[in-house]
Design a protein around this motif. Structure first.
Motif, short mmCIF file in Angstrom:
data_model
loop_
_atom_site.label_atom_id
_atom_site.label_comp_id
_atom_site.label_asym_id
_atom_site.label_seq_id
_atom_site.Cartn_x
_atom_site.Cartn_y
_atom_site.Cartn_z
N THR A 14 2.86 -46.59 30.71
CA THR A 14 3.45 -47.28 30.91
C THR A 14 3.60 -48.41 30.67
O THR A 14 2.35 -49.22 30.04
N PHE A 15 4.54 -49.67 30.37
CA PHE A 15 4.58 -51.18 30.08
C PHE A 15 3.37 -51.61 31.25
O PHE A 15 2.47 -52.57 29.65
N GLU A 16 2.82 -51.44 32.46
CA GLU A 16 1.90 -52.42 32.82
C GLU A 16 -0.17 -52.26 31.88
O GLU A 16 -0.22 -52.77 31.81
N GLU A 17 0.29 -50.32 32.01
CA GLU A 17 -1.40 -50.36 31.17
C GLU A 17 -0.95 -50.54 29.70
O GLU A 17 -1.94 -50.83 29.58
N TRP A 18 0.18 -50.62 28.86
CA TRP A 18 0.22 -51.59 27.73
C TRP A 18 0.22 -53.09 27.72
O TRP A 18 -1.03 -53.50 26.90
N ALA A 49 1.06 -45.76 20.12
CA ALA A 49 -0.34 -45.13 20.35
C ALA A 49 0.62 -43.47 21.67
O ALA A 49 -0.18 -42.35 21.08
N ASP A 50 1.39 -43.79 22.23
CA ASP A 50 2.21 -42.76 22.26
C ASP A 50 3.45 -41.18 21.09
O ASP A 50 3.08 -40.34 21.41
N ARG A 92 -3.48 -53.61 28.69
CA ARG A 92 -4.60 -53.60 27.61
C ARG A 92 -4.49 -53.96 25.96
O ARG A 92 -5.53 -54.34 25.30
N THR A 93 -3.04 -54.12 25.88
CA THR A 93 -3.23 -54.93 23.99
C THR A 93 -2.86 -56.12 24.58
O THR A 93 -2.94 -57.01 23.21
N LEU A 94 -1.68 -56.20 25.15
CA LEU A 94 -0.38 -57.83 24.85
C LEU A 94 -1.57 -59.23 25.76
O LEU A 94 -1.56 -59.58 25.36
N LYS A 95 -1.99 -59.09 26.93
CA LYS A 95 -2.83 -59.86 27.61
C LYS A 95 -3.84 -60.05 27.07
O LYS A 95 -3.98 -61.29 26.77
N PRO A 96 -4.65 -59.39 26.33
CA PRO A 96 -6.14 -59.67 25.23
C PRO A 96 -5.26 -60.77 24.07
O PRO A 96 -6.29 -61.74 24.13
N ASP A 130 5.05 -52.57 21.30
CA ASP A 130 3.93 -53.35 20.05
C ASP A 130 4.49 -54.52 19.44
O ASP A 130 4.13 -54.69 19.02
N ASN A 131 6.09 -54.57 19.45
CA ASN A 131 6.80 -55.22 18.52
C ASN A 131 6.71 -56.64 19.81
O ASN A 131 6.77 -57.34 18.91
N LEU A 132 5.83 -56.03 21.31
CA LEU A 132 6.51 -57.58 21.36
C LEU A 132 5.49 -58.10 20.94
O LEU A 132 4.69 -59.60 21.86
#
Length: 297
Positions: free
Chosen positions: A282-286, A183-184, A289-293, A152-154
């Motif tokens: 995984t980073f791909e999932e996060w 979240a984990d 779901r979170t960074l891409k938007p 999430d720091n990204l």
């Protein structure tokens, strides 16, 4: 009664729904300490007792811990203070209240690094480990969530990634280390707070599913976003100058720099990933779901 500190922070706001989902069925009441109750969602305020103020304030901690069985403890780092004062100084009044009210269990947010050769020169992490000692020495059953850096720091880099295709850090581009989704961390904390069959003191590494380097992150982001993303390494002295220029306390900034240097020297490599210490996101999932938007908005 479970007391949650920092309930509107990155971890707390994901921890609260997990506790609200399970605590009532177990007969657990929830109490939160928050500076601004208006920041709590209405659905949360209706189901928790609210203590207004800072959990570093002796009077607030004393009121909040009365009748409590367990506490979720997170120190919001104060960049106007030295690392020791920001962590142990903030925590001392709470420790007195824990003892005074006989609180049995505490789950604290801390960091990886204990037992590594660089643990005593890791800046903010060294201060966090000293805070763990302070709490554990009070005689409570204590579990320190030993975290690496967060995915999430990204989110702080979202604008740079969107505008320049670049994210910045100070570690070697190919150094792999554990990373974890907030979240984990919240999920592990919820499990410990709800099922308090544990005693004594221990660290609980929260390691994510795999080690990743900055170059690995860049590759995954490139795939996810459909555009090039690259990593740019920033010199430590440049990081120091930039943060001091923002008005942060020089001792606290040095603590950040020392932490970053220690991470590049293996601070987060001291815990083994096992089924008990791995977490699922995984980073791909996060990223999807979170960074891409955030980047493509």
């Amino acid at each position: 009664m479970i007391v949650i500190t920092a309930p509107t922070g990155n971890i707390g706001r994901q921890l609260l729904p997990l506790l609200l989902e399970s605590a009532p069925a177990r007969g657990e009441e929830l109490r939160v300490i928050v500076r601004d109750p208006a920041r709590l969602p209405d659905a949360v305020r209706e189901h928790v007792e609210v203590i207004t103020g800072s959990h570093g304030d002796p009077g607030v901690a004393d009121r909040a811990f009365e009748g409590a069985d367990a506490v979720f403890w997170l120190v919001p780092p104060d960049s106007s203070l030295s690392p020791e004062e920001a962590y142990s100084g903030f925590t001392r009044p709470a420790v007195a209240a824990l003892v005074a009210h006989g609180v049995g269990h505490v789950v604290g947010v801390s960091a990886l690094g204990r037992g590594t050769p660089v643990a005593d020169r890791a800046g903010l992490v060294t201060a966090s480990l000293a805070m763990d000692d302070l709490i554990a020495d009070a005689g409570v059953a204590y579990r320190a969530l030993a975290n690496p850096s967060f995915f999430d720091n990204l989110l702080e880099e979202a604008e740079s990634i969107r505008e320049k295709g670049v994210f910045v850090d100070v570690v070697d581009a190919d150094r792999r280390a554990p990373l974890v989704a907030v979240a984990d961390i919240a999920a592990v904390a919820a499990g410990l707070l709800l099922d308090r069959g544990w005693t004594g003191r221990d660290d609980v590494p929260v390691l994510g599913p795999q080690d990743l380097s900055p170059n690995d992150l860049a590759r995954i982001m490139t795939e996810q976003f459909g555009r090039p993303v690259r990593y740019e390494r920033q010199p430590l002295d440049e990081l120091y100058s930039t943060l001091v220029g923002y008005g942060l306390d020089e001792a606290f900034v040095q603590g950040i720099v020392d932490m970053k240097r220690a991470k590049n020297e293996g601070l987060d490599a001291g815990a083994a990933r096992t089924p008990a210490t791995a977490t699922p996101t995984t980073f791909e999932e996060w990223c999807a779901r979170t960074l891409k938007p955030a980047v493509l908005s």
